[in-house]
Design a protein around this motif. Sequence first.
Motif, PDB file in Angstrom:
ATOM      1  N   UNK A 121       0.865  -1.109  -0.053  1.00 54.25           N
ATOM      2  CA  UNK A 121      -0.024  -0.053   0.162  1.00 54.25           C
ATOM      3  C   UNK A 121       0.822   1.361  -0.096  1.00 54.25           C
ATOM      4  N   UNK A 122       1.819   1.279   0.788  1.00 51.71           N
ATOM      5  CA  UNK A 122       2.879   2.190   0.788  1.00 51.71           C
ATOM      6  C   UNK A 122       3.664   2.602  -0.566  1.00 51.71           C
ATOM      7  N   UNK A 123       3.725   1.565  -1.200  1.00 55.16           N
ATOM      8  CA  UNK A 123       4.655   1.686  -2.569  1.00 55.16           C
ATOM      9  C   UNK A 123       3.589   2.227  -3.611  1.00 55.16           C
ATOM     10  N   UNK A 124       2.207   1.773  -3.431  1.00 56.64           N
ATOM     11  CA  UNK A 124       1.337   2.347  -4.271  1.00 56.64           C
ATOM     12  C   UNK A 124       0.994   3.758  -4.401  1.00 56.64           C
ATOM     13  N   UNK A 125       1.046   4.332  -2.945  1.00 50.17           N
ATOM     14  CA  UNK A 125       0.793   5.762  -2.641  1.00 50.17           C
ATOM     15  C   UNK A 125       1.871   6.405  -2.994  1.00 50.17           C
ATOM     16  N   UNK A 126       3.363   5.953  -3.039  1.00 49.27           N
ATOM     17  CA  UNK A 126       4.372   6.620  -3.644  1.00 49.27           C
ATOM     18  C   UNK A 126       4.291   6.845  -4.965  1.00 49.27           C
ATOM     19  N   UNK A 127       3.982   5.664  -5.707  1.00 50.44           N
ATOM     20  CA  UNK A 127       3.905   5.773  -7.033  1.00 50.44           C
ATOM     21  C   UNK A 127       2.934   6.893  -7.644  1.00 50.44           C
ATOM     22  N   UNK A 128       1.798   6.906  -6.836  1.00 55.54           N
ATOM     23  CA  UNK A 128       0.886   7.729  -7.077  1.00 55.54           C
ATOM     24  C   UNK A 128       1.076   9.290  -7.068  1.00 55.54           C
TER      25      UNK A 128
END
Length: 691
Positions: A121-128
Amino acid sequence: QTRSLLGVFEEDAAAISNYINQLFQAMHRIYDAQNELSAATHLTSKLLKEYEKQRFPLGGDDEVMTSTLQQFAKVIDELSSCHAVLSTQLADAMMFPITQFKERDLKGRELDQILFFINSSNHDAAITRYSRLSKRRENEKIKAEVTEDVYTSRKKQHQTMMHYFCALNTLQYKKKISLLEPLLGYMQAQISFFKMGSENLTEQLEEFLTNIGTSVQNVRREMDCEVENMQQTIEDLEVASDPLYLPDPDPTKFPAHRNLTRKAGYLNARNKTGLVSSSWERQFYFTQGGNLMSQARGDVAGGLVMDIDNCSVMAVDCEDRRYCFQITSFDGKKSSILQAESKKDYEEWICTINNISKQIYLSENPEEIAARVNQSALEAVTPSPSFQQRHESMRPTVQSRPPAARTSSTGSLGSDSAALSALSLDSLVAPDTPIQFDIISPVSEDLPGQAKSSGQSGRRTNPFGESGGSKPETEDSILHQLFIVRFLGSMEVKSDESPDVVYETMRQILAARAIHNVFRMTESHLLVTCDCLKLIDPQTQVTRLRFPLPNVVLYATHQENKRLFGFVLRTSGGRVESRQTSICYIFESNNEGEKICDSVGLAKQIAFHAELDRKASEKQKEIDRVKEKQQKELNKQKQIEKDLEEQSRLIAASSRSNQSSAEGQFVVLSSSQSEDSDLGEDGKKKRESEA
């Protein structure tokens, strides 16, 4: 593909976790049961060893029993040691491996799964956030921070993913180990236990078990025979109890028991929820001595509802429900309305509470005494059943009543009359005299104008005085006492000179109510004043009946039940002209019978003294009128004498002033004086008066 494969592994891991948890609970139950068995066996052995230390009052010293139990204690102690060894082996070889797998591997896998989802979830937020960087305005500082964030989150995700995948792969091998090791340990522990048990078991024990098996078979045959007998009994009871299943059984087949001093059953109690609304609650009620108890479903014990010693019970009309009755405490401060399930229960509850109210339950044989009381009621008078018969029987022949000086007719319980001491009960109340149970008296039926002449029937009355255009008759009365009473009945009596008349009337009315199941009583307010007694409707304040106080010639309370009181009303007229009739009215109060009689006696004393004062006042007024008349005559006589003296002085003065008058006048005057001297002093005065 990776995520799809990961889903398959996670589903398999979840199934393994669920199965291992169930297996762990089953093995833990085995371990707990073995520990409990070991402890119970050890306790049994300990108790058997302590038998010789017991001192039973009837046991005595039984050495054979003691030695036998000691032998049993020794064998059971060895078995207890075997069970303790088995418990230890199960804890080490069975519970330890499966516990380790459950706590370390399965929970570790769940923790890795949680960390994997968090880092994803943290990786998806950073990519966003990185995708939202603007291409026109580039802030190097923000771009560096976002880039660093993507790098860190991607690294953490990759590391967590590798550890998580490794744990899932390892779980497939540990699953086999965790299933086989506990089972292997369990079987080895059981084999070891059985080997130790075979050393303790001998052929003698097998023979003992054979004997026990034979005894068990004998007991089973006895049980089958007893079950067959009980089944037959159940069938017989079902056939016999079939009529009782009806909510309201036939009273001819199941009559009500009137001799009960104890009663229990379900009743519906009315609870007020507002000014005009109410609710009904079904509870179990029972009598305990002189108390009425209730117990709700689920309660451990019952609670006190009311003290029913010296209470009153009567049937009431309550909304649209049948079989309702009201219980009022002896002081009138507490009442309860209950509903029975059937007419039989309804009558039994009322009779039982009446018997308890009379404190019959305190005697040695309460039911026998209650039966005797009811039997005496059955032997008493039976009232005329129809209204027409009551009217026909109220047309007696004219009887000449011998004049006799009546003694204190306003006395209560203590007044005696020697003239009636030798009379029988039939001379007081005729056996065929009708009984009126409603509030309308027989006299008012014979004399329709009585209510109109009183001027009070059908008129609202304030018992404590009322204001308005017309002043009530009792407004000037110095005595106003109000009592709550219930009308039991009235009947015509032959005599009104002894309290025995009231006692006999009470007996006959109560007996008639018991015979004909008349439980309904009309509650009213009895207002005692110096002029009359009034029965007032408690709801509408309308005067139901009015009894002039001078016509109340006798009143008394019951000798034992102080709640009962009555009075005799003497009326003139009726169906036969110039005939006086006496009606006895019986009431029930809230333990205030003596107070009501004292109040009536006080009212009659006040009325008597008021009458004496009125007569004395009238006599004094007559004397004053005579004195005033005599004084007027005396004043008139004095005035006449004064006028005569004045006229004499005028005549003398006129004589002196007219000496030179004519001689004829002198002669006339002389002749008049001579005539006056001949007539005397009285004649002279008369002559002067004429002049």
